[in-house]
Design an enzyme around this catalytic site. Structure first.
Site, PDB file in Angstrom:
ATOM      1  CG  ASP A  29      36.851 -25.997 -14.399  1.00 14.72           C
ATOM      2  OD1 ASP A  29      37.500 -24.952 -14.179  1.00 14.72           O
ATOM      3  OD2 ASP A  29      35.800 -26.275 -13.803  1.00 14.72           O
ATOM      4  CG  ASN A  31      43.799 -23.753 -16.647  1.00 16.34           C
ATOM      5  OD1 ASN A  31      43.888 -24.971 -16.718  1.00 16.34           O
ATOM      6  ND2 ASN A  31      43.594 -22.986 -17.703  1.00 16.34           N
ATOM      7  N   GLY A  32      43.196 -22.534 -12.357  1.00 17.81           N
ATOM      8  CA  GLY A  32      43.370 -21.679 -11.174  1.00 17.81           C
ATOM      9  C   GLY A  32      43.748 -22.509  -9.950  1.00 17.81           C
ATOM     10  NE  ARG A  33      39.295 -25.695  -9.247  1.00 18.19           N
ATOM     11  CZ  ARG A  33      38.389 -26.459  -9.817  1.00 18.19           C
ATOM     12  NH1 ARG A  33      37.942 -27.528  -9.195  1.00 18.19           N
ATOM     13  NH2 ARG A  33      37.909 -26.155 -11.006  1.00 18.19           N
ATOM     14  CG  HIS A  46      44.917 -19.150 -17.244  1.00 14.35           C
ATOM     15  ND1 HIS A  46      43.879 -20.048 -17.113  1.00 14.35           N
ATOM     16  CD2 HIS A  46      44.527 -18.032 -16.581  1.00 14.35           C
ATOM     17  CE1 HIS A  46      42.910 -19.485 -16.406  1.00 14.35           C
ATOM     18  NE2 HIS A  46      43.277 -18.277 -16.062  1.00 14.35           N
ATOM     19  NE  ARG A  80      37.270 -17.090 -15.123  1.00 15.49           N
ATOM     20  CZ  ARG A  80      37.841 -18.264 -14.972  1.00 15.49           C
ATOM     21  NH1 ARG A  80      39.142 -18.377 -15.047  1.00 15.49           N
ATOM     22  NH2 ARG A  80      37.132 -19.340 -14.737  1.00 15.49           N
ATOM     23  CG  LEU A 140      42.356 -33.209 -34.930  1.00 14.09           C
ATOM     24  CD1 LEU A 140      42.790 -34.337 -34.011  1.00 14.09           C
ATOM     25  CD2 LEU A 140      42.710 -31.899 -34.256  1.00 14.09           C
ATOM     26  CG  LEU A 204      26.651 -30.106 -19.788  1.00 12.76           C
ATOM     27  CD1 LEU A 204      25.572 -30.404 -20.821  1.00 12.76           C
ATOM     28  CD2 LEU A 204      27.912 -30.894 -20.137  1.00 12.76           C
ATOM     29  CD  GLU A 216      28.242 -42.505 -23.663  1.00 10.01           C
ATOM     30  OE1 GLU A 216      28.347 -42.442 -22.424  1.00 10.01           O
ATOM     31  OE2 GLU A 216      27.315 -43.103 -24.237  1.00 10.01           O
TER      32      GLU A 216
HETATM   33  C1  FPP Z   1      39.431 -22.846 -16.556  1.00 10.66           C
HETATM   34  O1  FPP Z   1      40.252 -22.866 -15.422  1.00 10.66           O
HETATM   35  C2  FPP Z   1      40.171 -22.441 -17.745  1.00 10.66           C
HETATM   36  C3  FPP Z   1      39.925 -21.304 -18.482  1.00 10.66           C
HETATM   37  C4  FPP Z   1      38.873 -20.341 -18.186  1.00 10.66           C
HETATM   38  C5  FPP Z   1      40.736 -20.929 -19.648  1.00 10.66           C
HETATM   39  C6  FPP Z   1      41.209 -22.044 -20.533  1.00 10.66           C
HETATM   40  C7  FPP Z   1      42.413 -21.563 -21.225  1.00 10.66           C
HETATM   41  C8  FPP Z   1      43.539 -22.279 -21.449  1.00 10.66           C
HETATM   42  C9  FPP Z   1      43.662 -23.706 -21.143  1.00 10.66           C
HETATM   43  C10 FPP Z   1      44.769 -21.651 -21.992  1.00 10.66           C
HETATM   44  C11 FPP Z   1      44.737 -20.981 -23.321  1.00 10.66           C
HETATM   45  C12 FPP Z   1      44.127 -21.694 -24.459  1.00 10.66           C
HETATM   46  C13 FPP Z   1      44.677 -21.892 -25.675  1.00 10.66           C
HETATM   47  C14 FPP Z   1      43.789 -22.315 -26.791  1.00 10.66           C
HETATM   48  C15 FPP Z   1      46.122 -21.740 -25.948  1.00 10.66           C
HETATM   49  P1  FPP Z   1      39.862 -21.937 -14.201  1.00 10.66           P
HETATM   50  O2  FPP Z   1      40.702 -20.708 -14.288  1.00 10.66           O
HETATM   51  O3  FPP Z   1      38.395 -21.706 -14.182  1.00 10.66           O
HETATM   52  O4  FPP Z   1      40.304 -22.842 -13.015  1.00 10.66           O
HETATM   53  P2  FPP Z   1      39.693 -22.864 -11.540  1.00 10.66           P
HETATM   54  O5  FPP Z   1      38.261 -23.290 -11.662  1.00 10.66           O
HETATM   55  O6  FPP Z   1      40.555 -23.872 -10.839  1.00 10.66           O
HETATM   56  O7  FPP Z   1      39.856 -21.466 -10.986  1.00 10.66           O
END
Ligand code: FPP
Length: 253
Positions: A29, A31-33, A46, A80, A140, A204, A216
């Site tokens: 979690d 990526n956006g921020r 992302h 989204r 793995l 979760l 854990e």
């Molecule tokens: C949450 O950040 C992240 C996601 C919804 C997508 C996860 C995807 C990746 C990490 C990239 C692609 C994956 C692979 C397997 C190559 P958010 O956008 O909800 O962040 P925020 O809460 O800050 O807005």
């Protein structure tokens, strides 16, 4: 729960005598921020998140973790914008193409949970090809949760058991926790030991609800694109330092 997972020794990093989780799951979690903080579009977050997946996979392999399960796309993520969904789909397609050789070289097996068929044809094809090509790898297992929702998974398991009961294949009185666990998409994976969520959110979000019963839980403030090898190693140290009781009084051995 009938048995605690056997503690395993890592191949590197923590040294002998420390417990390494066999199965680690991550809610990636933030990526956006991360992008917003830099004045960048969400897609850039992302992309940086996808690089963090590569690092986490390498760190997991280096430490001797057997299974790494990542929440790449939840069933709720379909809400989204279509632009963001297209960006994520394109990113996964690109990475699969680019990283398939690495998965093969590093002996990583790819598995999917959720409903990957909900994505467009080309991604589905690449995903299935990668699963097939890596099926015999055994260093793995990387499990990617795509269009995954834990309640839907448990509901489907209940439906299958009910159908078996309706035709007399299963006696309802014999349905126990193991019978439900055997119907889940994670049935043949080791018990989940450690679940990490990044970015400071403490929930979760419909991820591995059944499987996390004795895991854990670790919530860290780091945004996912900043989660590096050191952060992974730190998470394993926190895990190793915790006493796992599995509902009993003494530490699990
Ligand atoms: C949450 O950040 C992240 C996601 C919804 C997508 C996860 C995807 C990746 C990490 C990239 C692609 C994956 C692979 C397997 C190559 P958010 O956008 O909800 O962040 P925020 O809460 O800050 O807005």
């Amino acid at each position: 729960m009938t048995s605690a997972p056997a503690p395993s020794e890592g191949a590197a990093g923590l040294g002998s005598g420390n417990r390494v989780p066999r199965h680690v799951a991550i809610i990636m979690d933030g990526n956006g921020r991360w992008a917003k903080q830099r004045g960048l579009p969400r897609a850039a977050g992302h992309r940086a998140g996808a690089e963090a997946v590569r690092r986490a996979l390498q760190a997991a392999a280096d430490h001797g973790v057997e299974v790494l399960t990542i929440y790449a796309f939840s069933s709720e993520n379909w809400r989204r914008s279509s632009e963001e969904i297209a960006d994520l789909t394109a990113l996964m397609r690109f990475y699969l193409e680019r990283e398939l050789k690495t998965l093969e070289k590093e002996q990583v097996r790819l598995r999917l949970i959720g409903d990957h068929s909900a994505f467009g044809g080309e991604l589905v094809e690449r995903l299935e090809k990668a699963v097939e090509r890596t099926a015999s790898n055994d260093r793995l297992t990387l499990v990617i949760a795509l269009s995954y929702g834990s309640r839907a998974e448990i509901t489907a398991a209940a439906r299958r058991l009910a159908a078996k009961a309706a035709v007399g294949e299963v006696d309802p009185d014999t349905i126990d926790e193991a019978a439900i666990g055997a119907e889940l998409q994670t049935a043949d994976l080791p018990e989940l030991d450690l679940l990490i969520r990044t970015s400071g959110e403490v929930r979760l979000s419909n991820f591995l609800l059944w499987q996390a019963a004795y895991a854990e839980l670790l919530f860290v403030d780091t945004l996912w694109p900043d989660f590096d090898e050191e952060a992974f190693s730190d998470a394993l140290k926190v895990y190793a330092a915790r006493e796992r009781r599995f509902g009993g009084r003494g530490p699990a051995v």
